[in-house]
Motif scaffolding. Structure first.
Motif, short mmCIF file in Angstrom:
data_model
loop_
_atom_site.label_atom_id
_atom_site.label_comp_id
_atom_site.label_asym_id
_atom_site.label_seq_id
_atom_site.Cartn_x
_atom_site.Cartn_y
_atom_site.Cartn_z
N LEU A 190 -64.02 16.24 -69.71
CA LEU A 190 -64.40 17.00 -68.53
C LEU A 190 -63.19 17.71 -67.93
O LEU A 190 -62.12 17.12 -67.76
CB LEU A 190 -65.00 16.07 -67.47
CG LEU A 190 -66.44 15.61 -67.68
CD1 LEU A 190 -66.81 14.58 -66.61
CD2 LEU A 190 -67.41 16.78 -67.63
N ALA A 236 -65.07 16.76 -61.16
CA ALA A 236 -66.14 17.46 -61.89
C ALA A 236 -67.49 17.28 -61.20
O ALA A 236 -68.27 18.24 -61.07
CB ALA A 236 -66.20 16.96 -63.33
N ILE A 254 -71.25 19.82 -67.38
CA ILE A 254 -72.00 18.61 -67.09
C ILE A 254 -73.33 18.92 -66.40
O ILE A 254 -74.29 18.16 -66.52
CB ILE A 254 -71.15 17.63 -66.24
CG1 ILE A 254 -71.81 16.25 -66.22
CG2 ILE A 254 -70.91 18.19 -64.84
CD1 ILE A 254 -70.94 15.16 -65.62
N LEU A 280 -66.99 21.41 -70.16
CA LEU A 280 -66.69 20.49 -71.26
C LEU A 280 -65.64 21.09 -72.19
O LEU A 280 -65.74 22.27 -72.57
CB LEU A 280 -67.95 20.15 -72.04
CG LEU A 280 -69.05 19.40 -71.28
CD1 LEU A 280 -70.25 19.18 -72.16
CD2 LEU A 280 -68.52 18.06 -70.77
N LEU A 302 -67.53 12.45 -70.59
CA LEU A 302 -68.94 12.83 -70.43
C LEU A 302 -69.86 11.62 -70.37
O LEU A 302 -70.64 11.49 -69.42
CB LEU A 302 -69.35 13.80 -71.54
CG LEU A 302 -70.82 14.26 -71.50
CD1 LEU A 302 -71.11 15.00 -70.20
CD2 LEU A 302 -71.14 15.13 -72.70
#
Length: 512
Positions: free
Chosen positions: A108, A50, A159, A114, A81
């Motif tokens: 993630l 991510a 994110i 998300l 997260l």
């Protein structure tokens, strides 16, 4: 550099704050401690992908992450997260000044987006209690959390947005939900109505009494008599949820992950109808990592068990304690959790395997021993806990073809609400007592005293049917509800006679 982010874990239906401490130092290894399960340990691969896709760098240093308190087991992917944000802040890729103001939760994806997580409502309540300014969540969970007033809720897509918000580069507005508007908007929206039910006036009367007093009910009759059809319409005559009940119900469904995306509040009473192949754990709750079962998901609503004798006996027997205590306790070696389970049990069954025992027209092909064995699948102690037992007979063609419409659910509901208000006033000084079905023996002596003729009817029924002491209590509670529907202060003889008539399975010809 050491930074802290904040998340939460759900225990039972309440949340506990988790402090995530991230420290970067010389080295190359990654350590995640604090009793994480496998899903939390796997977060490293999700975070690396991510961050790389989102144009951030994975620090080439030794990373040590502690999830405190370390004696509470951390489960699931919802910590991705706060873990990733902690790493970004510790490596100076984002500012850490605002981290102490917000609680964060979210899973993630490999592309940095998300994904929604479970248990958001109790987590939002905990964040408010802990004094956090706001909570940062996946956009799909935002409306669910926004019913909690006094805390800012920010729904994010990925994110990158979270990082921009914490750096104050992104101007995000908190999600707003008008709880009262949301609460009243869907309350009376019910597709099923008693106006569709032809005939069966005695059964509808029994369901009205059950709804008015919160009583458990069983219907026994041949296939096609309308048992399931009538049961599914019971929520349409129950009193509307109060706001506190709606919040508590939503909390349980949130923990179980049963809240639909973009739903903020459950506004209608639950109606749960599990299949007869259900296991003990799925019904009452539990598992390696305890979750609410069907009886808790039916809290403040209805649990409908169709074809009751087809359920495993062990499944039915585990309901005996929750039916009395209205709470289920799940105990493990290191902890225990309590789930609320204040529900109405509504069940139906055929009188025998072929379905036509005691049928007015069709002949039963089952031998007496087979009928007795079939009926005995339901234990006496469980039947004793069911207040109303009603026989359902087939509707004749004349009534099915009659063009006259039946009474609407709305009209029945008005009578039910009126009876419930009488009970609320009666028990306003009693803790955790809201309806007649919840009366204790002490309250029965105070509020359910019948007149002399009514007591004689009850005495005769007890002697003739050889009823248990628990059945005695159940009859008094039902009679109290019938009197409330008539707006009578004292239980009279016709109220008692009707209440005794709702013990069908105690009569000769059914169970012996």
């Amino acid at each position: 550099m050491l930074v802290k982010t904040y998340a939460a874990t759900v225990t039972g239906i309440d949340a506990v704050t988790i402090t995530i401490e991230v420290n970067l130092s010389q080295g190359i290894k990654f350590f995640l401690v604090g009793l994480p399960d496998n899903a939390v340990k796997e977060s490293q691969q999700r975070m690396q992908s991510a961050l790389n896709v989102s144009k951030f760098k994975w620090p080439g240093k030794k990373i040590v992450i502690n999830m405190a308190p370390a004696d509470i087991r951390k489960e699931g992917s919802s910590y991705d997260l706060p873990l990733a944000i902690g790493i970004l802040a510790a490596s100076n890729q984002i500012s850490g000044e605002n981290l102490s103001k917000y609680m964060m939760m979210g899973e993630l994806s490999l592309d940095g987006s998300l994904q929604p997580v479970k248990g958001i409502l109790p987590i939002a309540i905990r964040a408010k209690e802990e004094g956090f300014k706001g909570i940062i969540l996946p956009i799909q969970n935002a409306r669910e959390a926004a019913v909690v007033e006094g805390i800012e809720v920010y729904g994010m897509e990925n994110i990158t947005e979270v990082a921009g918000f914490l750096n104050e580069d992104l101007d995000a507005s908190p999600i707003k939900v008008n709880t009262e508007t949301e609460f009243y908007k869907q309350q009376l929206n019910n597709d099923l109505d008693f106006i569709d039910v032809k005939g069966q006036e005695s059964v509808k009367r029994a369901l009205e009494i059950a709804a008015a007093g919160g009583h458990n009910l069983i219907m026994i009759g041949p296939p096609g008599a309308g048992k399931s059809m009538i049961a599914k319409r019971l929520p349409s005559i129950l009193p509307p949820l109060t706001l506190n009940e709606a919040l508590e119900t939503t909390k349980i469904h949130s923990v179980a992950g049963k809240i639909q995306n973009d739903t903020s509040l459950i506004t209608q009473r639950p109606f749960r109808s599990p299949h007869h192949t259900i296991s003990d754990v799925a019904l009452v709750g539990g598992g390696s990592f305890p979750q609410p079962g069907e009886i808790s998901l039916a809290h403040h609503g209805v649990l409908f068990l169709d074809e009751l004798p087809e359920f495993k006996r062990t499944v039915l027997e585990v309901m005996r304690q929750p039916l009395e205590d209205r709470v289920i306790s799940i105990s493990r070696a290191r902890f225990s959790v309590d789930y609320p389970a204040s529900f109405m049990l509504v069940s139906s069954m055929n009188p025998c395997p072929c379905g036509y025992f005691n049928h007015p027209e069709k002949k039963c092909v089952c031998s007496p021993g087979v009928v007795q064995k079939y009926l005995s699948k339901i234990s006496g102690p469980l039947l004793d806990r069911i207040d109303i037992q009603i026989e359902v007979v087939p509707v004749p063609f004349k009534e099915l073809s009659n063009a006259t419409t039946s009474e609407k659910s709305l009209n029945i509901r008005e009578r039910v609400i009126k009876a419930r208000k009488i009970q609320e006033n009666r028990y306003k000084n009693e803790e955790k007592i809201h309806c007649n079905a919840q009366m204790t023996s002490k309250l029965q002596r105070k509020y359910a005293q019948p007149e002399d003729n009514a007591m004689n009817i009850l005495k005769h029924a007890m002697e003739k049917l050889d009823l248990s002491a628990r059945a005695y209590d159940r009859i008094l509670k039902v009679a109290r509800t019938i009197a409330d529907l008539d707006e009578q202060e004292q239980i009279q003889s016709h109220h008692m006679a009707e209440a005794v008539n709702y013990r069908n399975l105690d009569k000769a010809g059914w169970l012996g």
